[in-house]
Design a protein around this motif. Structure first.
Motif, PDB file in Angstrom:
ATOM      1  N   UNK A 215      79.536 128.484-110.625  1.00  0.00           N
ATOM      2  CA  UNK A 215      80.276 127.467-109.891  1.00  0.00           C
ATOM      3  C   UNK A 215      79.307 126.341-109.494  1.00  0.00           C
ATOM      4  N   UNK A 216      79.813 125.345-108.806  1.00  0.00           N
ATOM      5  CA  UNK A 216      78.984 124.174-108.516  1.00  0.00           C
ATOM      6  C   UNK A 216      77.824 124.518-107.573  1.00  0.00           C
ATOM      7  N   UNK A 217      78.112 125.312-106.561  1.00  0.00           N
ATOM      8  CA  UNK A 217      77.058 125.683-105.604  1.00  0.00           C
ATOM      9  C   UNK A 217      75.949 126.454-106.305  1.00  0.00           C
ATOM     10  N   UNK A 218      76.333 127.346-107.196  1.00  0.00           N
ATOM     11  CA  UNK A 218      75.327 128.136-107.917  1.00  0.00           C
ATOM     12  C   UNK A 218      74.504 127.236-108.845  1.00  0.00           C
ATOM     13  N   UNK A 219      75.210 126.422-109.591  1.00  0.00           N
ATOM     14  CA  UNK A 219      74.534 125.528-110.537  1.00  0.00           C
ATOM     15  C   UNK A 219      73.580 124.583-109.809  1.00  0.00           C
ATOM     16  N   UNK A 220      74.091 123.992-108.725  1.00  0.00           N
ATOM     17  CA  UNK A 220      73.323 122.991-107.996  1.00  0.00           C
ATOM     18  C   UNK A 220      72.091 123.612-107.339  1.00  0.00           C
ATOM     19  N   UNK A 221      72.273 124.761-106.744  1.00  0.00           N
ATOM     20  CA  UNK A 221      71.137 125.386-106.063  1.00  0.00           C
ATOM     21  C   UNK A 221      70.085 125.845-107.072  1.00  0.00           C
ATOM     22  N   UNK A 222      70.537 126.283-108.250  1.00  0.00           N
ATOM     23  CA  UNK A 222      69.566 126.633-109.312  1.00  0.00           C
ATOM     24  C   UNK A 222      68.754 125.402-109.724  1.00  0.00           C
ATOM     25  N   UNK A 223      69.483 124.309-109.869  1.00  0.00           N
ATOM     26  CA  UNK A 223      68.845 123.060-110.279  1.00  0.00           C
ATOM     27  C   UNK A 223      67.816 122.595-109.243  1.00  0.00           C
ATOM     28  N   UNK A 224      68.074 122.895-107.975  1.00  0.00           N
ATOM     29  CA  UNK A 224      67.200 122.433-106.889  1.00  0.00           C
ATOM     30  C   UNK A 224      66.088 123.426-106.576  1.00  0.00           C
ATOM     31  N   UNK A 225      66.084 124.547-107.276  1.00  0.00           N
ATOM     32  CA  UNK A 225      65.104 125.592-106.998  1.00  0.00           C
ATOM     33  C   UNK A 225      63.769 125.183-107.632  1.00  0.00           C
ATOM     34  N   UNK A 226      62.826 124.858-106.798  1.00  0.00           N
ATOM     35  CA  UNK A 226      61.513 124.472-107.330  1.00  0.00           C
ATOM     36  C   UNK A 226      61.263 122.989-107.163  1.00  0.00           C
ATOM     37  N   UNK A 227      60.103 122.572-107.596  1.00  0.00           N
ATOM     38  CA  UNK A 227      59.693 121.182-107.397  1.00  0.00           C
ATOM     39  C   UNK A 227      60.492 120.237-108.291  1.00  0.00           C
ATOM     40  N   UNK A 228      60.811 119.088-107.752  1.00  0.00           N
ATOM     41  CA  UNK A 228      61.645 118.154-108.484  1.00  0.00           C
ATOM     42  C   UNK A 228      60.808 116.965-108.967  1.00  0.00           C
ATOM     43  N   UNK A 229      60.376 117.076-110.216  1.00  0.00           N
ATOM     44  CA  UNK A 229      59.512 116.036-110.798  1.00  0.00           C
ATOM     45  C   UNK A 229      58.477 115.543-109.785  1.00  0.00           C
ATOM     46  N   UNK A 230      57.583 116.460-109.392  1.00  0.00           N
ATOM     47  CA  UNK A 230      56.638 116.146-108.308  1.00  0.00           C
ATOM     48  C   UNK A 230      55.626 115.060-108.689  1.00  0.00           C
ATOM     49  N   UNK A 231      55.604 114.702-109.959  1.00  0.00           N
ATOM     50  CA  UNK A 231      54.650 113.679-110.421  1.00  0.00           C
ATOM     51  C   UNK A 231      55.149 112.258-110.154  1.00  0.00           C
ATOM     52  N   UNK A 232      56.405 112.112-109.734  1.00  0.00           N
ATOM     53  CA  UNK A 232      56.993 110.766-109.650  1.00  0.00           C
ATOM     54  C   UNK A 232      56.210 109.839-108.710  1.00  0.00           C
ATOM     55  N   UNK A 233      55.839 110.349-107.552  1.00  0.00           N
ATOM     56  CA  UNK A 233      55.165 109.485-106.584  1.00  0.00           C
ATOM     57  C   UNK A 233      53.817 109.006-107.122  1.00  0.00           C
ATOM     58  N   UNK A 234      53.037 109.939-107.675  1.00  0.00           N
ATOM     59  CA  UNK A 234      51.719 109.505-108.154  1.00  0.00           C
ATOM     60  C   UNK A 234      51.873 108.582-109.362  1.00  0.00           C
ATOM     61  N   UNK A 235      52.886 108.828-110.188  1.00  0.00           N
ATOM     62  CA  UNK A 235      53.145 107.910-111.302  1.00  0.00           C
ATOM     63  C   UNK A 235      53.459 106.504-110.777  1.00  0.00           C
ATOM     64  N   UNK A 236      54.379 106.422-109.824  1.00  0.00           N
ATOM     65  CA  UNK A 236      54.763 105.102-109.303  1.00  0.00           C
ATOM     66  C   UNK A 236      53.562 104.394-108.692  1.00  0.00           C
ATOM     67  N   UNK A 237      52.744 105.162-108.002  1.00  0.00           N
ATOM     68  CA  UNK A 237      51.533 104.551-107.418  1.00  0.00           C
ATOM     69  C   UNK A 237      50.627 104.000-108.510  1.00  0.00           C
ATOM     70  N   UNK A 238      50.554 104.725-109.607  1.00  0.00           N
ATOM     71  CA  UNK A 238      49.696 104.263-110.713  1.00  0.00           C
ATOM     72  C   UNK A 238      50.229 102.962-111.326  1.00  0.00           C
ATOM     73  N   UNK A 239      51.494 102.670-111.095  1.00  0.00           N
ATOM     74  CA  UNK A 239      52.106 101.445-111.644  1.00  0.00           C
ATOM     75  C   UNK A 239      52.117 100.289-110.639  1.00  0.00           C
ATOM     76  N   UNK A 240      51.527 100.521-109.476  1.00  0.00           N
ATOM     77  CA  UNK A 240      51.443  99.438-108.498  1.00  0.00           C
ATOM     78  C   UNK A 240      52.369  99.603-107.306  1.00  0.00           C
ATOM     79  N   UNK A 241      53.374 100.482-107.464  1.00  0.00           N
ATOM     80  CA  UNK A 241      54.291 100.736-106.346  1.00  0.00           C
ATOM     81  C   UNK A 241      53.606 101.696-105.379  1.00  0.00           C
ATOM     82  N   UNK A 242      52.986 101.164-104.347  1.00  0.00           N
ATOM     83  CA  UNK A 242      52.280 102.053-103.427  1.00  0.00           C
ATOM     84  C   UNK A 242      53.275 102.872-102.603  1.00  0.00           C
ATOM     85  N   UNK A 243      54.544 102.464-102.612  1.00  0.00           N
ATOM     86  CA  UNK A 243      55.599 103.168-101.854  1.00  0.00           C
ATOM     87  C   UNK A 243      55.172 103.275-100.388  1.00  0.00           C
ATOM     88  N   UNK A 244      54.889 102.087 -99.847  1.00  0.00           N
ATOM     89  CA  UNK A 244      54.504 102.050 -98.430  1.00  0.00           C
ATOM     90  C   UNK A 244      55.678 101.610 -97.583  1.00  0.00           C
TER      91      UNK A 244
END
Lengths: 244, 244
Positions: A215-244
């Protein structure tokens, strides 16, 4: 209700395509529809890149978690958030550009999304089908290098397009009583959520002939289990977006 | 090209409205069109709030930099990024929810944007006009409190809707040679940019009868001069998005 809202409400993601090219003038009409999207302060902080090269498609498909339809679709475009040209005009006008604010990344993300949804709706109006590919963010730095993106340009998602060779049933959406309220936010309607979960479960059983039955709750919680593209912030910083 | 792409390409922001209510079934049809937008991993990480209360509209108009059409429009809706209900289902399913990733904020922002653009297109197909209101982010924490948003729900932008009482000319967009490329990113086409600047200058002179005469580079660089909603990051952190 009318043809346009019926078209929009009949959306399904299409991942199988007929062996029929998209006529160039139709593709250009679709991309033009994107160009007329609203834009925050008229910044138009997006860029669209069409990928024709089969080798490049193959590589991107692998990056995106082996989504083969990136190779088999008739057209594949990538929507980028783009503050590079805004930086350019600031420099032209002797204005200090500080693109490091989270707000500017948000503006670029919204701008690119509005463009993309116009493109999808226009495509569907021409009898085409498509699917968004957020999976390009799995390996965003590699996609970035492949597209030779300068600072302040980041790939947000792709879109596969083609004439449909499948007719999937519509994936049930959360009901209005959950996604909509008046005046203030409403606490989640648990009864409505439980009912929706039953509907989603039936949908998956029907669509996969019983292979999937979450069901949706099961699917969604599985999808959210674990890190969610944890590289995004450091990638954006490398492109100039300091995200300040 | 066809009616839908022509409709999309004829978009103008509409800020003056006839004194004619939007029929409830039409409004619901429009919001339904939003509900069928594509969504990343089917998370549907958005929430729509309709604001009818004139007092509340007045307050929001002031927050948004005195945009009076928030008061005068026939319907005003706010699109939120919403991970609160995803947190709820994770807890139901005993899955640890860590909504702090920038990626999840991005997913919510894109989801809400696709919903909103469906809403706008459906509205325009019913003969309505509208305008996005990013200005609610000027005082995002106050808008947040007014709407009684829980953690992990953030207001991204509003939208004014109504039957148009104006017929503005289309605001010229950056040309395809600037916003689109094939295979890789292209360096900015300075000739095309210069031409576009002339077009934008003419547009403002015509629209404002000579009161404004800036080109796009001038306008954009002025807009970028100074801090860009520098409170956004701390606000998002206060809502649970650690943006890690």
């Amino acid at each position: 209700m009318n043809n346009v809202s019926e078209l929009i409400k009949s959306h399904r993601s299409i991942r199988k395509y007929l062996d029929k090219e998209i006529e160039e003038d139709i593709l250009m009409d679709i991309l033009e529809a994107g160009r007329w999207a609203p834009s925050s302060s008229h910044l138009q902080a997006y860029h669209v890149i069409r990928i024709k090269d089969p080798e490049k498609r193959k590589v991107i498909a692998a990056y995106a978690g082996d989504q083969k339809y990136i190779e088999s679709c008739k057209e594949f475009v990538i929507f980028c958030g783009d503050l590079s040209r805004i930086k350019h005009v600031c420099e032209e006008e002797d204005v200090k550009f500080d693109g490091a604010y989270l707000e500017l990344f948000l503006i670029a993300s919204i701008d690119a999304s509005l463009v993309a949804q116009n493109v999808l709706t226009a495509a569907e109006s021409h009898g085409l089908g498509g699917v968004y590919i957020g999976g390009i963010r799995n390996e965003i730095d590699k996609v970035d290098k492949l597209l030779q993106l300068p600072d302040f340009v980041v790939p947000l998602f792709g879109m596969c397009l083609g004439y449909p060779d499948q007719d999937p049933i519509k994936k049930p959406r959360l009901p209005m009583s959950i996604v909509y309220s008046e005046e203030t936010y409403n606490e989640i309607d648990q009864d409505a959520l439980d009912k929706y979960n039953d509907i989603v479960k039936s949908y998956y059983i029907t669509r996969t002939k019983g292979k999937l039955n979450h069901n949706w709750s099961e699917y969604t919680s599985e999808r959210l289990d674990g890190e969610s593209r944890p590289h995004m912030l450091s990638y954006l910083k490398s492109k100039g977006f300091a995200i300040k």
